[in-house]
Design a protein around this motif. Structure first.
Motif, PDB file in Angstrom:
ATOM      1  N   ASP A 350      51.621  71.191 101.142  1.00 24.38           N
ATOM      2  CA  ASP A 350      50.534  69.980 101.215  1.00 24.38           C
ATOM      3  C   ASP A 350      49.549  70.852 100.699  1.00 24.38           C
ATOM      4  OD1 ASP A 350      48.891  67.737 101.782  1.00 24.38           O
ATOM      5  OD2 ASP A 350      48.386  69.307 103.286  1.00 24.38           O
ATOM      6  N   ALA A 351      48.313  70.677  99.957  1.00 22.72           N
ATOM      7  CA  ALA A 351      47.512  71.032  99.323  1.00 22.72           C
ATOM      8  C   ALA A 351      46.374  71.331 100.313  1.00 22.72           C
ATOM      9  CB  ALA A 351      46.771  70.548  97.975  1.00 22.72           C
ATOM     10  N   PRO A 352      45.675  70.419 100.526  1.00 22.71           N
ATOM     11  CA  PRO A 352      44.752  70.651 101.706  1.00 22.71           C
ATOM     12  C   PRO A 352      45.097  71.302 102.843  1.00 22.71           C
ATOM     13  CG  PRO A 352      44.870  68.386 101.271  1.00 22.71           C
ATOM     14  CD  PRO A 352      46.639  68.919 100.357  1.00 22.71           C
ATOM     15  N   SER A 353      46.375  71.658 103.168  1.00 23.03           N
ATOM     16  CA  SER A 353      46.849  72.302 104.611  1.00 23.03           C
ATOM     17  C   SER A 353      46.599  74.205 103.996  1.00 23.03           C
ATOM     18  CB  SER A 353      48.067  71.831 104.854  1.00 23.03           C
ATOM     19  OG  SER A 353      48.034  70.469 105.020  1.00 23.03           O
ATOM     20  N   VAL A 354      47.089  73.692 103.056  1.00 24.26           N
ATOM     21  CA  VAL A 354      46.706  75.458 102.748  1.00 24.26           C
ATOM     22  C   VAL A 354      46.191  75.917 101.975  1.00 24.26           C
ATOM     23  CG1 VAL A 354      49.563  75.338 102.820  1.00 24.26           C
ATOM     24  CG2 VAL A 354      48.512  75.381 100.225  1.00 24.26           C
ATOM     25  N   THR A 355      44.586  75.350 101.171  1.00 26.86           N
ATOM     26  CA  THR A 355      43.588  75.966 100.574  1.00 26.86           C
ATOM     27  C   THR A 355      42.614  75.119 102.076  1.00 26.86           C
ATOM     28  OG1 THR A 355      43.544  72.868 100.038  1.00 26.86           O
ATOM     29  CG2 THR A 355      44.477  74.713  98.556  1.00 26.86           C
ATOM     30  N   HIS A 356      42.082  74.254 101.733  1.00 25.68           N
ATOM     31  CA  HIS A 356      40.555  74.761 102.975  1.00 25.68           C
ATOM     32  C   HIS A 356      40.956  74.627 104.217  1.00 25.68           C
ATOM     33  CE1 HIS A 356      40.595  69.929 101.934  1.00 25.68           C
ATOM     34  NE2 HIS A 356      40.596  70.284 103.234  1.00 25.68           N
ATOM     35  N   GLY A 357      42.414  73.956 104.263  1.00 25.94           N
ATOM     36  CA  GLY A 357      42.962  74.063 105.671  1.00 25.94           C
ATOM     37  C   GLY A 357      43.697  75.197 106.529  1.00 25.94           C
ATOM     38  N   GLU A 358      43.578  76.530 105.606  1.00 28.98           N
ATOM     39  CA  GLU A 358      43.416  78.122 105.224  1.00 28.98           C
ATOM     40  C   GLU A 358      45.017  78.356 106.441  1.00 28.98           C
ATOM     41  OE1 GLU A 358      39.105  79.338 107.062  1.00 28.98           O
ATOM     42  OE2 GLU A 358      40.155  78.453 108.625  1.00 28.98           O
ATOM     43  N   MET A 359      45.931  77.701 105.795  1.00 29.59           N
ATOM     44  CA  MET A 359      47.437  77.126 106.327  1.00 29.59           C
ATOM     45  C   MET A 359      48.043  78.308 105.919  1.00 29.59           C
ATOM     46  SD  MET A 359      48.424  74.497 108.045  1.00 29.59           S
ATOM     47  CE  MET A 359      50.659  74.281 108.136  1.00 29.59           C
TER      48      MET A 359
END
Length: 474
Positions: A350-359
């Protein structure tokens, strides 16, 4: 001479919005004050909602521009006149956030309203410092000015960080409501990354194509639809609320990022992520959510040790001792394990989780290790904006963010996956990219379910919450 501006806001009744502006002036002073010029900082979601409910028909302000962050390809557009209202016959331009100071100076801006989520408290104050240094005032609008009141009961599911598992918990709540013989409708936080639809009503998988969604929009709706639940979204959340009231017994707010609900909830559930312990009080507006929660679900406890969970419980109790806290396991399963077992795989997250979500990684990596897969580093095969994302978000591990905010970007994602030297793809984003892209390798999809870690647990608690709502509303 004294000039006083008084703003009286009526309660929202069945989604209707009324604002009265009274200007009291002493004798001899002009009866009309000059509107304050404002910029709304956003990311195609909270910003538009704040405009609609607070600024659209408000003569005390003139919104000069929106700025856009976090999401690519959403700047250089115009918030359309049909949504902006009579005060904005040309609509409102949207600019990239890096132009903030230039816009403040060029237009002599009085007020900047910060209106997006899942950013650190430090980030918010750096933005505030930029605004103040440029001469404008910096403001955060709160729930009383932005939440709509529904005629139907509302349960809100929000979080302390994006990717914490809100939608999984939302489906658990929906299941409980359905078991009580009632109809839930899920209202999803807005993501107008393509066209500006005032209302989107997803009743079946066919609607995913009808609304010409980006990959990121699809991933937030598709699993709810697969479980048989209707989903509403859009841009005008007063109109979305009217539609939700017509089709539901209980409205479920499924938040975006770690944003606050757009609707006034009778019960608020906040999801924390055990794999990002310590983030509970470090991000905006996740800490505000936590402080105001009725129920706290600590998700993904099966991925960390007991001491980590204990620390989260202690921090949550310290700032919100009245909330009920429940540990929850986030169990991942894969639809075709034999396609990937023991093989060389590329993982799509999932893109938001690993981009600005910092996962760094997510459930796809967990599944890969469980099935003895060899994880291939995809960075050597990435092209275009997919390649650029590894520089922009250097914490991303050996995974591919499922970036698909435009047709061009989806083609870059397709090229990256097809070029990768691997045997199969593990798809850990909710969106089914096989519907949108031509992938030249076998694909196995990961899905998630929320399971109580204790008995009685969150499910039993939710039954009590729903039964109280039924009793209250008849």
């Amino acid at each position: 001479m004294i000039i006083v501006l008084v703003t009286l806001r009526d309660e929202y009744i069945s989604s209707s919005y009324a604002t009265k502006h009274i200007i009291i002036v002493s004798k001899g002073v002009e009866s009309k004050m000059k509107a304050r010029k404002a910029i709304i900082m956003g990311a195609a979601g909270r910003d538009f909602h704040n405009f609609n409910v607070f600024f659209r028909d408000n003569p005390a302000y003139r919104v000069i521009a929106f700025t856009a962050a976090q999401i690519p390809y959403i700047e250089d557009r115009v918030y359309p006149p049909e949504l902006a209202g009579s005060l904005y016959p040309q609509g409102i331009p949207i600019y990239p956030e890096h132009m903030l100071e230039e816009l403040i100076r060029q237009h002599s801006i009085d007020d900047v309203f910060f209106s997006y989520s899942d950013v650190s408290h430090e980030h918010v104050m750096h933005i505030a410092s930029r605004v103040l240094a440029a001469g404008a005032s910096f403001t955060l609008l709160g729930p009383r000015d932005t939440q709509l009141k529904a005629r139907k009961p509302v349960i809100a599911v929000v979080a302390t960080r994006t990717g914490a598992g809100k939608s999984t918990i939302t489906r658990l709540v929906a299941d409980v409501i359905k078991e009580e013989g009632l109809k839930p409708v899920i209202v999803r936080h807005p993501m107008p990354y393509g066209r500006f639809y005032p209302v989107q009503h997803f009743k079946s998988m066919d609607d995913l194509s009808r609304y010409e969604l980006t990959l990121e929009e699809e991933e937030e709706y598709i699993v709810h639809l697969e479980h048989g639940y209707e989903v509403l979204a859009g841009v005008d959340y007063a109109k979305v609320l009217e539609e939700a009231e017509r089709h539901s017994d209980i409205i479920l707010w499924d938040g975006g990022n770690n944003d606050m609900p757009f609707y006034k909830a009778e019960h608020t559930i906040v999801v924390t992520d055990a794999t990002r312990a310590g983030h509970e009080m470090l991000y905006h507006p996740g800490e505000a959510n936590l402080r105001g929660a009725d129920t706290i679900a600590i998700n993904k406890i099966n991925l960390v040790d007991e001491s980590t969970v204990k620390g989260i419980v202690e921090r949550c109790n310290a700032i919100n001792p009245d909330a009920r806290i429940f540990p929850v396991r986030s169990e991942a399963y894969i639809d075709a394990p034999d396609r990937v077992r023991g093989k060389r795989v590329v993982i799509v997250e999932d893109a938001p989780s690993v981009t600005h979500g910092e996962m760094r990684e997510g459930a796809g990596s967990y599944i890969a290790r469980m099935l003895n897969c060899s994880i291939v580093d995809p960075r050597a095969y990435a092209v275009g904006s997919i390649r650029d994302s590894y520089n922009k978000y250097p914490w991303i591990g050996n995974v591919v963010p499922a970036l698909g905010y435009s047709k061009e970007q989806m083609l870059e994602l397709e090229h990256t996956l097809n070029a990768a030297d691997c045997d199969a793809i593990i798809l850990a984003t909710p969106a089914d990219i096989t519907r949108r892209l031509r992938i030249n390798k076998p694909v196995a999809r990961v899905r998630f379910t929320a399971i109580d870690a204790n008995k009685p647990g969150l499910r039993e608690h939710l039954k009590d919450v729903v039964m109280k709502m039924i009793h209250k509303h008849g």
